[in-house]
Design an enzyme around this catalytic site. Structure first.
Site, PDB file in Angstrom:
ATOM      1  N   ASP A  36       0.829  -1.212   0.000  1.00 14.07           N
ATOM      2  CA  ASP A  36       0.000   0.000   0.000  1.00 14.07           C
ATOM      3  C   ASP A  36       0.860   1.258   0.000  1.00 14.07           C
ATOM      4  O   ASP A  36       0.548   2.237  -0.664  1.00 14.07           O
ATOM      5  CB  ASP A  36      -0.910   0.040   1.235  1.00 14.07           C
ATOM      6  CG  ASP A  36      -2.061  -0.926   1.089  1.00 14.07           C
ATOM      7  OD1 ASP A  36      -2.279  -1.396  -0.045  1.00 14.07           O
ATOM      8  OD2 ASP A  36      -2.724  -1.208   2.101  1.00 14.07           O
ATOM      9  N   LEU A  82     -13.090 -25.606 -28.756  1.00 13.98           N
ATOM     10  CA  LEU A  82     -12.475 -26.940 -28.790  1.00 13.98           C
ATOM     11  C   LEU A  82     -13.532 -28.011 -28.971  1.00 13.98           C
ATOM     12  O   LEU A  82     -14.647 -27.888 -28.457  1.00 13.98           O
ATOM     13  CB  LEU A  82     -11.750 -27.205 -27.463  1.00 13.98           C
ATOM     14  CG  LEU A  82     -10.522 -26.354 -27.145  1.00 13.98           C
ATOM     15  CD1 LEU A  82     -10.047 -26.636 -25.725  1.00 13.98           C
ATOM     16  CD2 LEU A  82      -9.412 -26.644 -28.147  1.00 13.98           C
ATOM     17  N   GLU A 113      -3.383 -29.847 -20.110  1.00 18.50           N
ATOM     18  CA  GLU A 113      -3.616 -28.638 -19.309  1.00 18.50           C
ATOM     19  C   GLU A 113      -5.003 -28.717 -18.695  1.00 18.50           C
ATOM     20  O   GLU A 113      -5.915 -29.267 -19.302  1.00 18.50           O
ATOM     21  CB  GLU A 113      -3.565 -27.378 -20.196  1.00 18.50           C
ATOM     22  CG  GLU A 113      -2.217 -27.143 -20.826  1.00 18.50           C
ATOM     23  CD  GLU A 113      -2.285 -26.123 -21.958  1.00 18.50           C
ATOM     24  OE1 GLU A 113      -3.226 -25.300 -21.979  1.00 18.50           O
ATOM     25  OE2 GLU A 113      -1.402 -26.170 -22.822  1.00 18.50           O
ATOM     26  N   LYS A 115      -8.523 -27.481 -18.066  1.00 18.83           N
ATOM     27  CA  LYS A 115      -9.398 -26.596 -18.845  1.00 18.83           C
ATOM     28  C   LYS A 115     -10.140 -25.698 -17.867  1.00 18.83           C
ATOM     29  O   LYS A 115     -10.984 -26.155 -17.101  1.00 18.83           O
ATOM     30  CB  LYS A 115     -10.382 -27.406 -19.683  1.00 18.83           C
ATOM     31  CG  LYS A 115     -11.231 -26.522 -20.575  1.00 18.83           C
ATOM     32  CD  LYS A 115     -11.995 -27.360 -21.592  1.00 18.83           C
ATOM     33  CE  LYS A 115     -12.710 -26.502 -22.611  1.00 18.83           C
ATOM     34  NZ  LYS A 115     -13.729 -25.647 -22.040  1.00 18.83           N
ATOM     35  N   ARG A 136     -14.101 -12.962 -26.407  1.00 20.37           N
ATOM     36  CA  ARG A 136     -14.078 -13.824 -27.574  1.00 20.37           C
ATOM     37  C   ARG A 136     -15.105 -13.367 -28.613  1.00 20.37           C
ATOM     38  O   ARG A 136     -14.849 -13.406 -29.803  1.00 20.37           O
ATOM     39  CB  ARG A 136     -14.392 -15.255 -27.132  1.00 20.37           C
ATOM     40  CG  ARG A 136     -14.455 -16.229 -28.256  1.00 20.37           C
ATOM     41  CD  ARG A 136     -14.593 -17.640 -27.722  1.00 20.37           C
ATOM     42  NE  ARG A 136     -14.483 -18.588 -28.804  1.00 20.37           N
ATOM     43  CZ  ARG A 136     -15.497 -18.969 -29.557  1.00 20.37           C
ATOM     44  NH1 ARG A 136     -16.690 -18.489 -29.337  1.00 20.37           N
ATOM     45  NH2 ARG A 136     -15.316 -19.817 -30.537  1.00 20.37           N
ATOM     46  N   GLU A 173      -8.007 -17.464 -20.045  1.00 25.60           N
ATOM     47  CA  GLU A 173      -9.350 -17.610 -19.510  1.00 25.60           C
ATOM     48  C   GLU A 173      -9.437 -16.795 -18.230  1.00 25.60           C
ATOM     49  O   GLU A 173      -8.652 -16.996 -17.306  1.00 25.60           O
ATOM     50  CB  GLU A 173      -9.601 -19.103 -19.227  1.00 25.60           C
ATOM     51  CG  GLU A 173     -11.028 -19.468 -19.024  1.00 25.60           C
ATOM     52  CD  GLU A 173     -11.780 -19.762 -20.344  1.00 25.60           C
ATOM     53  OE1 GLU A 173     -11.227 -19.529 -21.439  1.00 25.60           O
ATOM     54  OE2 GLU A 173     -12.928 -20.208 -20.249  1.00 25.60           O
ATOM     55  N   CYS A 416     -45.829 -16.414   8.725  1.00 26.71           N
ATOM     56  CA  CYS A 416     -46.783 -15.488   9.351  1.00 26.71           C
ATOM     57  C   CYS A 416     -48.230 -15.747   8.941  1.00 26.71           C
ATOM     58  O   CYS A 416     -49.147 -15.144   9.484  1.00 26.71           O
ATOM     59  CB  CYS A 416     -46.410 -14.046   9.048  1.00 26.71           C
ATOM     60  SG  CYS A 416     -46.756 -13.557   7.357  1.00 26.71           S
ATOM     61  N   CYS A 436     -43.564  -9.614   8.503  1.00 28.27           N
ATOM     62  CA  CYS A 436     -43.497 -11.076   8.663  1.00 28.27           C
ATOM     63  C   CYS A 436     -42.246 -11.431   9.467  1.00 28.27           C
ATOM     64  O   CYS A 436     -41.143 -11.020   9.108  1.00 28.27           O
ATOM     65  CB  CYS A 436     -43.439 -11.746   7.294  1.00 28.27           C
ATOM     66  SG  CYS A 436     -42.980 -13.480   7.377  1.00 28.27           S
TER      67      CYS A 436
HETATM   68  S1  IVH Z   1      -6.764 -23.948 -25.979  1.00 29.12           S
HETATM   69  C1  IVH Z   1      -6.732 -22.442 -30.202  1.00 29.12           C
HETATM   70  N1  IVH Z   1      -6.333 -24.374 -23.419  1.00 29.12           N
HETATM   71  O1  IVH Z   1     -11.863 -23.424 -23.479  1.00 29.12           O
HETATM   72  C2  IVH Z   1      -6.730 -22.424 -28.733  1.00 29.12           C
HETATM   73  N2  IVH Z   1      -8.430 -23.472 -24.076  1.00 29.12           N
HETATM   74  O2  IVH Z   1     -13.939 -24.699 -25.103  1.00 29.12           O
HETATM   75  C3  IVH Z   1      -7.930 -23.069 -28.183  1.00 29.12           C
HETATM   76  N3  IVH Z   1      -9.917 -22.951 -22.216  1.00 29.12           N
HETATM   77  O3  IVH Z   1     -12.068 -20.985 -25.982  1.00 29.12           O
HETATM   78  C4  IVH Z   1      -8.011 -23.001 -26.741  1.00 29.12           C
HETATM   79  N4  IVH Z   1      -8.575 -23.607 -20.616  1.00 29.12           N
HETATM   80  O4  IVH Z   1     -11.308 -20.222 -23.667  1.00 29.12           O
HETATM   81  C5  IVH Z   1      -7.204 -23.950 -24.356  1.00 29.12           C
HETATM   82  N5  IVH Z   1      -5.800 -24.734 -21.199  1.00 29.12           N
HETATM   83  C6  IVH Z   1      -6.665 -24.318 -22.123  1.00 29.12           C
HETATM   84  C7  IVH Z   1      -7.941 -23.816 -21.778  1.00 29.12           C
HETATM   85  C8  IVH Z   1      -8.793 -23.405 -22.796  1.00 29.12           C
HETATM   86  C9  IVH Z   1      -9.757 -23.084 -20.902  1.00 29.12           C
HETATM   87  C10 IVH Z   1     -11.121 -22.423 -22.896  1.00 29.12           C
HETATM   88  C11 IVH Z   1     -10.782 -21.451 -23.994  1.00 29.12           C
HETATM   89  C12 IVH Z   1     -11.482 -21.996 -25.217  1.00 29.12           C
HETATM   90  C13 IVH Z   1     -12.503 -22.888 -24.615  1.00 29.12           C
HETATM   91  C14 IVH Z   1     -12.905 -23.957 -25.581  1.00 29.12           C
END
Ligand code: IVH
Length: 678
Positions: A36, A82, A113, A115, A136, A173, A416, A436
């Site tokens: 701060d 995806l 990764e 999601k 998006r 994301e 009530c 009430c």
């Molecule tokens: S790759 C071309 N990796 O899921 C790149 N997407 O259902 C495509 N998302 O629009 C995305 N975690 O917003 C990718 N580790 C991850 C993700 C991820 C979340 C989201 C992303 C995408 C959506 C598709």
């Protein structure tokens, strides 16, 4: 001696480093107090030397003025979604299809990764500086939400290290943590606002707020996982290295990612990851499997502008359990809404024992033909709030009901006994009785709770006892309890020491600012943020009380529903009386003056128009400066314009200003005004 510019740069570096350690690495390096101090020093320095305030300054994360609407942003490369695979077989088919095009994929390795279940965004960086952020949208074109994304504290404003493409779009994301989501919904329930259905909706909603300060208050975070830089070379060759590179540049990267040599190994790792997902503090709706070498991404390409071939989302069915519905009960909320909920045979869902779940409203109960005694399917929405999905299918389909009956709303309030009301076009039914006891209990608990007047030691049980003993009937009576100590001590669960503490907490709560009191009063639709805006604007309860809905609706960030609700609240004589009593009992009815950086400011209430080329400031910088000092910038000169800031080659605006008698000033004068102390 250090120059202001050098000190600003130093502060800037220390703050962003602390942000990165805290938000991206989750490893704080300095104390909150120290943070701060640095932040305030930088703010003060920038106020005194506006030329030091660059768009990437960490002070910009506070949030600028609300926008009227979002500009469109065309993505350099479309943002794809995806395809899904719900089991190993579907994942196998995906590899088969890819191997027919590019046989190497089988041995190329896969990156896994988590999601993240939030809202997809694209962050544009030019020469390592965050310049634009967009949603998006339809994938090709999204909305420019740069000001909002600046308030997401782990979005890096300036990258660390080097080697980045000159211009790149980093995809990630934005999400709301589950814990933050829970708190937010608690606040909304207190404010009488409908809860967000899940963290994803809440995140997407927060991202599209016109007022960045609201976005900031929601507490969004981001994880990044992808880069598009057409025409520029990336310094890495694989997805796995890209994640590492992103982290080195300062982007937050979800840390459960794994590199696996082939699909069999990937499947084993996915099986290990699946049970972890629900325990994360952010929504995770699967695992993304990506072909590791980036050159194969180019070879595999995309299916239309829809989805890449090189990545797929491995999804898991949401956890749904079947249990017996023992009973349907009805709870009366603070606004009088009757909320049906299910009492269940306890069942474990996602590691938590669930014995009650929401049934949403009576219309849904009838539509789904749910009756006590049924076996029902229960899940945790957004992995947080348990809800009944419907009746469980049986092996022989649904057995026909012996009697055609449905569970409808009660005719009278279960607390009530008042006849219930059903406003037109609403699915909820309400107890109309403002006195009430069910509503009063909820509203007093709300008044005393942590996010509002924060009267420690006053929860449901105690409020219920006080109401039953007739020691209180409304919130004002709380402040009279100090004269009823003997009666208090006679109640069960009220020992001498805890009574003293409670009375002290009640006394202390009198000092809370007007914004807190407004939120605590439980005016429909008025949450913490709305209350703050109202209190800031009017300063005193008395002024707010006199305001019309139209006047209240003029405040930025206050919509017509809030304005109507506030005016309606004060139009009601009982409410005015309550406020009068609270004032007489010594409650604070004022809002302290805000810090100059948040409200006011030397240009507060002033409107400027900029024209021509200024000697040192760009238009954008000049606008930022005016807004940071509390002023507004508009496009057209009118009689209401405070002054026209004119540079070289000023055209028709200059003539118009002269014709209207609007003062014309130069950049130097603007800088002088913006720095002046209010
Ligand atoms: S790759 C071309 N990796 O899921 C790149 N997407 O259902 C495509 N998302 O629009 C995305 N975690 O917003 C990718 N580790 C991850 C993700 C991820 C979340 C989201 C992303 C995408 C959506 C598709």
């Amino acid at each position: 001696m250090t120059t202001p510019a050098a000190r600003a740069a130093e502060l800037w570096r220390l703050i962003e480093r602390a942000n990165h350690a805290y938000y991206a690495l989750d490893r704080p390096e300095i104390s909150d107090a120290e943070y701060d101090r640095l932040f305030r020093e930088l703010q003060a320095l920038e106020a005194a030397h506006p030329e030091l305030r660059t768009p990437d300054s960490p002070t910009g994360r506070i949030g600028t003025e609300p926008a009227a609407a979002f500009r469109k942003h065309r993505h350099l490369v479309p943002m794809l979604s995806l395809a899904n695979a719900f089991n190993e077989a579907e994942l196998g088919e995906w590899e088969e299809r890819n191997a027919r095009l590019v046989p190497e994929v089988r041995q190329a390795g896969y990156t896994l990764e988590v999601k993240i279940d939030g809202a997809a965004v694209s962050l544009t960086y030019a020469d390592g500086l965050f310049v634009t952020g967009a949603t998006r949208g339809n994938g090709v074109e999204g909305e420019d939400v740069t000001a909002n994304l600046r308030t997401v504290l782990n979005v890096p404003l300036r990258l660390q290290g080097g080697g980045w493409p000159k211009r790149m779009e980093v995809r990630g994301e934005v999400y709301l943590s589950k814990s933050r989501f829970g708190k937010l919904n608690e606040e909304r329930a207190h404010a009488g606002d409908p809860p967000f259905a899940n963290p994803r909706n809440a995140a997407a909603g927060a991202l599209r707020q016109l007022d960045p300060k609201i976005t900031r208050s929601r507490g969004l975070r981001i994880f990044c996982f992808h880069v598009e830089a057409p025409g520029h070379k990336l310094p890495v060759a694989t997805q796995h290295d890209l994640l590492q590179q992103l982290a080195t540049w300062g982007f937050p990267v979800e840390h459960h990612h794994k590199l696996t040599p082939d699909l069999a190994a990937a499947n084993r790792e996915i099986a290990n990851l699946e049970p972890l997902l629900e325990h994360l503090d952010y929504g995770a709706d699967g695992v993304v499997v990506k072909v590791n070498p980036l050159d194969l991404h180019a070879e595999l390409g995309t299916i239309g502008d829809r989805e890449p071939r090189w990545a797929i989302a491995r999804k898991f069915a949401p956890e749904v359990r079947i249990t017996r519905l023992k009973e349907i009960r009805v709870n009366v909320g603070r606004t009088g809404a009757l909320n049906p909920y299910a009492v269940l045979e306890p069942v474990e869902i996602g590691g938590v024992t669930v014995s009650t779940a929401t049934l949403h409203n009576f219309e849904l109960i009838a539509a789904k033909d749910i009756l006590p005694g049924d076996l029902v399917e229960v899940t945790r929405a957004g992995e947080v709030i348990p809800q009944v999905l419907g009746r469980a299918p049986t092996a022989h389909g649904r057995p026909p009901r012996k009697h055609k009956k449905t569970f409808g709303p009660p005719k009278t309030c279960p607390v009530c006994g008042s006849r219930v009301e059903r406003p037109k076009d609403e699915v909820m039914v309400y107890c109309p009785n403002v006195s009430c006891p069910g509503r009063i209990l909820e509203s007093i608990v709300h008044f005393a709770s942590r996010g509002t007047m924060d009267i420690r030691g006053l929860g449901y049980e105690r409020v219920r006892s006080l109401l039953e003993a007739k020691l209180i009937a409304d919130v004002a009576d709380l402040y009279d309890l100090k004269n009823k100590k003997l009666q208090l001590l006679a109640l069960e669960g009220f020992a001498e020491k805890s009574v003293d503490q409670l009375l002290a907490a009640i006394e202390e709560s009198k000092q809370r600012p007007l914004s807190t009191l407004l939120f605590a009063l439980g005016i429909r639709h008025v949450g913490a943020e709305g209350a703050r805006l109202l209190a800031r604007h009017f300063g005193r309860m008395e002024r707010l009380q006199k305001a019309t809905a139209a006047e209240i609706g003029q405040i930025r960030g206050i919509g017509p529903a809030i304005a109507e609700a506030v005016a309606g609240f004060f139009a009601e004589p009982r409410n005015r009386k309550l406020v009068e009593r609270l004032e007489a009992l010594g409650l604070n009815m004022r809002e302290p003056k805000a810090a100059p950086d948040e409200a006011g400011g030397p240009l507060a209430g002033q409107t400027y128009v900029i024209t021509g080329t200024l000697p040192t400031l760009s238009r954008a910088r000049a606008s930022e400066l005016i807004e940071a000092a509390g002023g507004h910038v508009t496009d057209g000169v009118s009689k209401k314009t405070t002054a026209l800031v004119a540079g070289a080659d000023a055209g028709s605006k200059l003539e118009k200003a002269k014709a209207l008698g609007v003062p014309v000033i130069d950049e130097a004068e603007l800088l002088r005004r913006a720095q002046a102390q209010p």
